[in-house]
Every structure is written in structure tokens, then in C-alpha cells.
Design a protein around this motif. Structure first.
Motif, PDB file in Angstrom:
ATOM      1  N   VAL A 303       0.823  -1.207   0.000  1.00  0.00           N
ATOM      2  CA  VAL A 303       0.000   0.000   0.000  1.00  0.00           C
ATOM      3  C   VAL A 303       0.862   1.264   0.000  1.00  0.00           C
ATOM      4  CG1 VAL A 303      -0.187   0.119   2.529  1.00  0.00           C
ATOM      5  CG2 VAL A 303      -2.006   1.094   1.093  1.00  0.00           C
ATOM      6  N   MET A 304       0.393   2.284  -0.739  1.00  0.00           N
ATOM      7  CA  MET A 304       1.032   3.597  -0.769  1.00  0.00           C
ATOM      8  C   MET A 304       0.019   4.627  -0.276  1.00  0.00           C
ATOM      9  SD  MET A 304       2.938   3.453  -4.500  1.00  0.00           S
ATOM     10  CE  MET A 304       1.382   3.423  -5.394  1.00  0.00           C
ATOM     11  N   GLU A 305       0.501   5.831  -0.051  1.00  0.00           N
ATOM     12  CA  GLU A 305      -0.380   6.873   0.480  1.00  0.00           C
ATOM     13  C   GLU A 305      -1.523   7.187  -0.468  1.00  0.00           C
ATOM     14  OE1 GLU A 305      -1.848   8.936   3.409  1.00  0.00           O
ATOM     15  OE2 GLU A 305       0.019   7.790   3.570  1.00  0.00           O
ATOM     16  N   ILE A 306      -1.226   7.194  -1.774  1.00  0.00           N
ATOM     17  CA  ILE A 306      -2.265   7.525  -2.755  1.00  0.00           C
ATOM     18  C   ILE A 306      -3.378   6.475  -2.778  1.00  0.00           C
ATOM     19  CG2 ILE A 306      -1.101   6.358  -4.687  1.00  0.00           C
ATOM     20  CD1 ILE A 306      -2.145   8.588  -6.498  1.00  0.00           C
ATOM     21  N   CYS A 307      -3.046   5.236  -2.402  1.00  0.00           N
ATOM     22  CA  CYS A 307      -4.039   4.154  -2.403  1.00  0.00           C
ATOM     23  C   CYS A 307      -5.178   4.444  -1.429  1.00  0.00           C
ATOM     24  CB  CYS A 307      -3.387   2.828  -2.039  1.00  0.00           C
ATOM     25  SG  CYS A 307      -1.993   2.357  -3.106  1.00  0.00           S
ATOM     26  N   LYS A 308      -4.864   5.206  -0.364  1.00  0.00           N
ATOM     27  CA  LYS A 308      -5.873   5.501   0.650  1.00  0.00           C
ATOM     28  C   LYS A 308      -6.730   6.707   0.284  1.00  0.00           C
ATOM     29  CE  LYS A 308      -2.681   3.765   4.166  1.00  0.00           C
ATOM     30  NZ  LYS A 308      -1.857   4.098   5.348  1.00  0.00           N
ATOM     31  N   ARG A 309      -6.347   7.398  -0.809  1.00  0.00           N
ATOM     32  CA  ARG A 309      -7.076   8.609  -1.204  1.00  0.00           C
ATOM     33  C   ARG A 309      -7.850   8.441  -2.504  1.00  0.00           C
ATOM     34  NH1 ARG A 309      -1.897  11.021  -0.807  1.00  0.00           N
ATOM     35  NH2 ARG A 309      -2.068  11.571  -3.023  1.00  0.00           N
ATOM     36  N   ALA A 310      -7.265   7.745  -3.478  1.00  0.00           N
ATOM     37  CA  ALA A 310      -7.857   7.707  -4.817  1.00  0.00           C
ATOM     38  C   ALA A 310      -8.093   6.268  -5.263  1.00  0.00           C
ATOM     39  CB  ALA A 310      -6.936   8.413  -5.814  1.00  0.00           C
ATOM     40  N   ASP A 311      -9.236   6.057  -5.895  1.00  0.00           N
ATOM     41  CA  ASP A 311      -9.575   4.746  -6.443  1.00  0.00           C
ATOM     42  C   ASP A 311      -8.784   4.549  -7.738  1.00  0.00           C
ATOM     43  OD1 ASP A 311     -10.808   2.339  -6.765  1.00  0.00           O
ATOM     44  OD2 ASP A 311     -12.694   3.153  -7.529  1.00  0.00           O
ATOM     45  N   PRO A 312      -7.986   3.490  -7.863  1.00  0.00           N
ATOM     46  CA  PRO A 312      -7.171   3.318  -9.081  1.00  0.00           C
ATOM     47  C   PRO A 312      -8.033   3.024 -10.297  1.00  0.00           C
ATOM     48  CG  PRO A 312      -7.028   1.366  -7.694  1.00  0.00           C
ATOM     49  CD  PRO A 312      -7.776   2.388  -6.901  1.00  0.00           C
ATOM     50  N   GLU A 313      -7.570   3.477 -11.437  1.00  0.00           N
ATOM     51  CA  GLU A 313      -8.268   3.242 -12.698  1.00  0.00           C
ATOM     52  C   GLU A 313      -8.008   1.815 -13.162  1.00  0.00           C
ATOM     53  OE1 GLU A 313      -8.064   4.781 -17.360  1.00  0.00           O
ATOM     54  OE2 GLU A 313      -6.733   5.643 -15.834  1.00  0.00           O
ATOM     55  N   PHE A 314      -9.065   1.165 -13.664  1.00  0.00           N
ATOM     56  CA  PHE A 314      -8.933  -0.167 -14.243  1.00  0.00           C
ATOM     57  C   PHE A 314      -8.491   0.033 -15.684  1.00  0.00           C
ATOM     58  CE2 PHE A 314     -10.981  -3.974 -16.269  1.00  0.00           C
ATOM     59  CZ  PHE A 314     -10.247  -4.934 -15.605  1.00  0.00           C
ATOM     60  N   ARG A 315      -7.209  -0.215 -15.953  1.00  0.00           N
ATOM     61  CA  ARG A 315      -6.665   0.176 -17.247  1.00  0.00           C
ATOM     62  C   ARG A 315      -5.826  -0.947 -17.852  1.00  0.00           C
ATOM     63  NH1 ARG A 315      -1.507   2.667 -16.747  1.00  0.00           N
ATOM     64  NH2 ARG A 315      -2.025   4.108 -18.430  1.00  0.00           N
ATOM     65  N   GLU A 316      -5.691  -0.891 -19.175  1.00  0.00           N
ATOM     66  CA  GLU A 316      -4.907  -1.885 -19.916  1.00  0.00           C
ATOM     67  C   GLU A 316      -3.445  -1.472 -19.887  1.00  0.00           C
ATOM     68  OE1 GLU A 316      -5.373  -4.412 -24.071  1.00  0.00           O
ATOM     69  OE2 GLU A 316      -6.075  -2.332 -23.991  1.00  0.00           O
ATOM     70  N   ILE A 317      -2.589  -2.298 -19.284  1.00  0.00           N
ATOM     71  CA  ILE A 317      -1.179  -1.935 -19.172  1.00  0.00           C
ATOM     72  C   ILE A 317      -0.318  -2.602 -20.237  1.00  0.00           C
ATOM     73  CG2 ILE A 317      -1.310  -1.373 -16.713  1.00  0.00           C
ATOM     74  CD1 ILE A 317       0.026  -4.146 -16.261  1.00  0.00           C
ATOM     75  N   THR A 318      -0.721  -3.780 -20.669  1.00  0.00           N
ATOM     76  CA  THR A 318      -0.125  -4.430 -21.840  1.00  0.00           C
ATOM     77  C   THR A 318      -1.293  -5.042 -22.606  1.00  0.00           C
ATOM     78  OG1 THR A 318       0.219  -6.524 -20.666  1.00  0.00           O
ATOM     79  CG2 THR A 318       2.059  -4.964 -20.667  1.00  0.00           C
ATOM     80  N   PRO A 319      -1.142  -5.350 -23.893  1.00  0.00           N
ATOM     81  CA  PRO A 319      -2.271  -5.869 -24.659  1.00  0.00           C
ATOM     82  C   PRO A 319      -2.959  -7.051 -23.982  1.00  0.00           C
ATOM     83  CG  PRO A 319      -0.456  -5.361 -26.129  1.00  0.00           C
ATOM     84  CD  PRO A 319       0.068  -5.172 -24.731  1.00  0.00           C
ATOM     85  N   GLY A 320      -4.233  -6.872 -23.669  1.00  0.00           N
ATOM     86  CA  GLY A 320      -5.021  -7.941 -23.068  1.00  0.00           C
ATOM     87  C   GLY A 320      -4.926  -8.049 -21.564  1.00  0.00           C
ATOM     88  N   ARG A 321      -4.063  -7.234 -20.924  1.00  0.00           N
ATOM     89  CA  ARG A 321      -3.908  -7.302 -19.464  1.00  0.00           C
ATOM     90  C   ARG A 321      -4.404  -6.004 -18.833  1.00  0.00           C
ATOM     91  NH1 ARG A 321       0.581 -10.870 -16.659  1.00  0.00           N
ATOM     92  NH2 ARG A 321      -1.181 -10.822 -15.240  1.00  0.00           N
ATOM     93  N   PHE A 322      -5.386  -6.144 -17.958  1.00  0.00           N
ATOM     94  CA  PHE A 322      -5.981  -5.000 -17.275  1.00  0.00           C
ATOM     95  C   PHE A 322      -5.740  -5.127 -15.768  1.00  0.00           C
ATOM     96  CE2 PHE A 322      -8.217  -5.605 -21.198  1.00  0.00           C
ATOM     97  CZ  PHE A 322      -8.576  -4.340 -21.633  1.00  0.00           C
ATOM     98  N   VAL A 323      -5.358  -4.017 -15.142  1.00  0.00           N
ATOM     99  CA  VAL A 323      -5.100  -4.011 -13.703  1.00  0.00           C
ATOM    100  C   VAL A 323      -5.625  -2.708 -13.104  1.00  0.00           C
ATOM    101  CG1 VAL A 323      -3.341  -4.154 -11.883  1.00  0.00           C
ATOM    102  CG2 VAL A 323      -3.001  -5.401 -14.002  1.00  0.00           C
ATOM    103  N   ALA A 324      -6.213  -2.817 -11.913  1.00  0.00           N
ATOM    104  CA  ALA A 324      -6.630  -1.626 -11.169  1.00  0.00           C
ATOM    105  C   ALA A 324      -5.706  -1.488  -9.961  1.00  0.00           C
ATOM    106  CB  ALA A 324      -8.087  -1.754 -10.723  1.00  0.00           C
ATOM    107  N   CYS A 325      -4.577  -0.808 -10.171  1.00  0.00           N
ATOM    108  CA  CYS A 325      -3.589  -0.662  -9.104  1.00  0.00           C
ATOM    109  C   CYS A 325      -2.741   0.571  -9.375  1.00  0.00           C
ATOM    110  CB  CYS A 325      -2.697  -1.911  -9.034  1.00  0.00           C
ATOM    111  SG  CYS A 325      -1.445  -1.844  -7.724  1.00  0.00           S
TER     112      CYS A 325
END
Length: 340
Positions: A303-325
């Protein structure tokens, strides 16, 4: 391995929310919501099996039922075979039912104990087709053959069958109208281990023969690895990671996915002793009062400080792989980003 580039999208879900209202006080005022499914998006391609995994209470089954409009979604869009169903009226929805079906978790509870097998399997045919009695019976026998049930048992009742046989009855009922898309809601959870493989193999064989598309909901990660082409990991009403099966199991990215996979029993003693276990602290927060920021921030080992303030975007980081972090959200300018 399933090739998405050669297939069209059969199911498209965007921003799906399923909130259950909380009423309290003498006047029964609306004081909050249980956010069972909170802004979930995914797509399923024709002929594909998408596995949906997560611990109990994370919203998997609710998501599956909402996708088929067995629950009325709070928000979001759902397209199945090119037709929007999230806001369709009941008349239009009824016409779409043959395309989409469901195999329920508990075969004992989902079959009417007062109906024979023939009546159970034939009920969708009576409701949605104009087949004669003889044509209906022929179709019932075809379906019983397809799922490995003896035709001589057509006039028996559900209590006369084993758990595995009852689940086969449920599968036959789901296949009656030649659907394109089936939601399998933990179809093996109530079965003995020796029967689970038979039911999963049956689902795979039927998929090959009939070109079916599955949303396979389960908490059994080993079974999902066997049957799924892609896997979505759910935590507290949100999908935190979605990736091709081999990529997710071989190199999980989200901290929750890492913890979940580290809990899978390892049959090889040497590998078991060498395995790194991720032990999460604390309990899962209540879906009626999720934490501010990332839902996983109260238990995340990274966990980081920003994790406690903002909801992470569910985004594609490499083709076909999506992560919300936030560790993979390069759009943030806090200096706290980067892979983990």
C-alpha cells in the motif's frame, strides 16, 4: 489456446453496478447501499470461457446474475449478441432469454422437487417454443443423451439422483433452447471432488460441440486454470485484474491476485516448501462501507499513500492485461508509481 483476434465479442459489460439498498429506522429510510458489484467492465468473445474468481462475498455470483438480468442492475450497460439488455423491458427480455442461460450453484435447490426430469428439461421448450408433445419429448431425450443421462430416468424426480446427475439435469435444461452464452455459477462447488472433473469435462465437450460461450464463476483457482481462457479477479465488488490465463497464473500483477494464487495448494512437496506465501492481514471490509480510495488498501502489503485517497483506474497496461492498481497507473504524477 483461444485466439480473441479471430472471434467477435458476444458479451460486453460496461460500468455495471448492483447496489442493494439498506433501510433503517422506524420510517425505513434509505440510509445506504450494499455495493455488491461496483463499476465492473469486461468482454467475452464467442467460444471463449472467462473465469471469474475471488473469495466468498466478493460479488461474483451477483455479477453473473446481473449480467443475465436476473437482478435489475443499478447502473451500467450489458450487451449480449449485439442487443442491449440492461434497460430492455420484460417483453423484449423474454425474447432474448433463449440466447442466454444459467447453470446454478446448488443443483438440489435449483430443481423443482415436484417435477420429473422430463418436465424440468422440457419447461423452457414449453415456455419459448411451439413444439408438439412428441417433438418436445424427442428434444428432451436428445438433451439427456448430450449430458450423459439415461433416457429411462426421464420420469424420475430430482431426489432420486446423485449431486453430479442433478447438475447434469441443470445443464440439460440450460441447453434446451440452444443458447449462445451460459453463466456457470460455481457449478461444481456443491459436488464431490471425484464428480467435479466429470462435470467440467462435460462443459468443455459441450462447448466444443455447440460453440458455447461461458462465464465460469468459481473460487476453485485450480479448476479455473483448467477450463478458462481468460481470468478476471474480483475483490469487494470490483475487478482488480483481468488477463489471459497463462499470464495471470504465471505472473500475477495485482497484490491481491498474488495473495490469492499463493494460497493454492501445491502438490509437489519441493515446490510447496519453496513457495512464497502471501498472508493478508485483517478482514475484508463491508461492501456497505468500503474504504476510501482502493478497496484493497486496508489489507495490501504494497500500500502507498495515494491508495488511501484515490480509487485506481482499471486500465490496460499491456495488450489484453488489465489491472486496477496505482503501482501500474502511470498517469499519476505523485512520484509513487511503478511496477511492483
Amino acid at each position: 489456446m483461444f485466439d480473441m483476434s479471430k472471434q467477435k465479442k458476444l458479451v460486453s459489460v460496461a460500468g455495471l453496478k448492483m447496489y442493494f439498498p439498506i433501510f433503517s429506522g422506524v420510517l425505513r429510510r434509505h440510509t445506504g447501499d450494499v455495493k455488491a458489484v461496483d463499476d465492473v467492465s469486461f468482454e467475452i468473445y464467442e467460444g471463449e470461457t472467462l473465469g471469474l474468481v475471488g473469495e466468498s462475498g466478493c460479488g461474483k455470483s451477483t455479477c453473473g446474475r446481473a449480467v443475465l438480468r436476473l437482478y435489475e442492475p443499478t447502473a451500467g450497460t450489458i450487451e449480449i449478441d449485439g442487443r442491449e439488455i440492461a434497460r430492455a423491458d420484460q417483453t423484449a427480455l423474454r425474447k432474448m432469454r433463449p440466447t442466454m442461460q444459467m447453470v446454478f450453484q446448488d443443483p438440489q435447490a435449483s430443481l423443482n422437487p415436484r417435477m420429473t426430469v422430463a418436465d424440468i428439461i422440457g419447461e423452457p421448450l414449453s415456455e419459448h417454443t411451439k413444439k408438439t408433445g412428441k417433438e418436445r419429448l424427442e428434444r428432451i431425450y436428445e438433451l439427456m443423451d448430450a449430458v450423459g443421462l439415461n433416457r429411462d430416468f426421464a420420469n424420475r424426480y430430482p431426489h432420486e439422483f446423485s449431486g453430479g446427475q442433478r447438475q447434469r439435469i441443470g445443464i440439460a435444461r440450460a441447453l434446451a433452447l440452444n443458447p449462445k452464452f451460459i453463466v456457470c455459477d460455481e457449478p461444481i462447488a456443491a459436488l464431490d471432488v471425484s464428480i467435479q472433473a466429470q462435470v467440467v469435462n462435460l462443459l468443455e465437450d459441450l462447448q466444443q460441440e455447440l460453440g458455447l460461450t461461458y462465464l465460469f464463476i468459481s473460487h476453485d483457482l485450480s479448476m479455473v486454470r483448467h477450463i478458462a481462457d481468460r481470468v478476471a479477479v474480483m475483490y469487494l465488488g470490483k475487478i482488480v485484474e483481468l488477463a489471459p490465463r497463462d499470464g495471470l497464473y504465471g505472473e500475477p500483477l495485482h497484490p491481491y491476485t498474488k495473495a490469492l494464487l499463493s494460497a493454492v495448494p501445491e502438490p509437489d512437496p519441493a515446490a510447496h516448501d519453496a513457495a512464497t506465501r502471501v498472508i493478508l492481514q485483517g478482514d475484508v471490509p463491508s461492501p456497505s462501507n468500503p474504504p476510501q480510495g482502493c478497496n484493497f488498501c486496508t489489507r495490501c502489503p504494497s500500500v502507498m499513500e495515494i491508495c488511501k485517497r484515490a480509487d485506481p483506474e482499471f486500465r490496460e497496461i499491456t495488450p489484453g492485461r488489465f489491472v486496477a492498481c496505482h503501482h501500474f497507473n502511470n498517469s499519476q504524477t505523485t512520484g509513487e508509481t511503478g511496477g511492483i
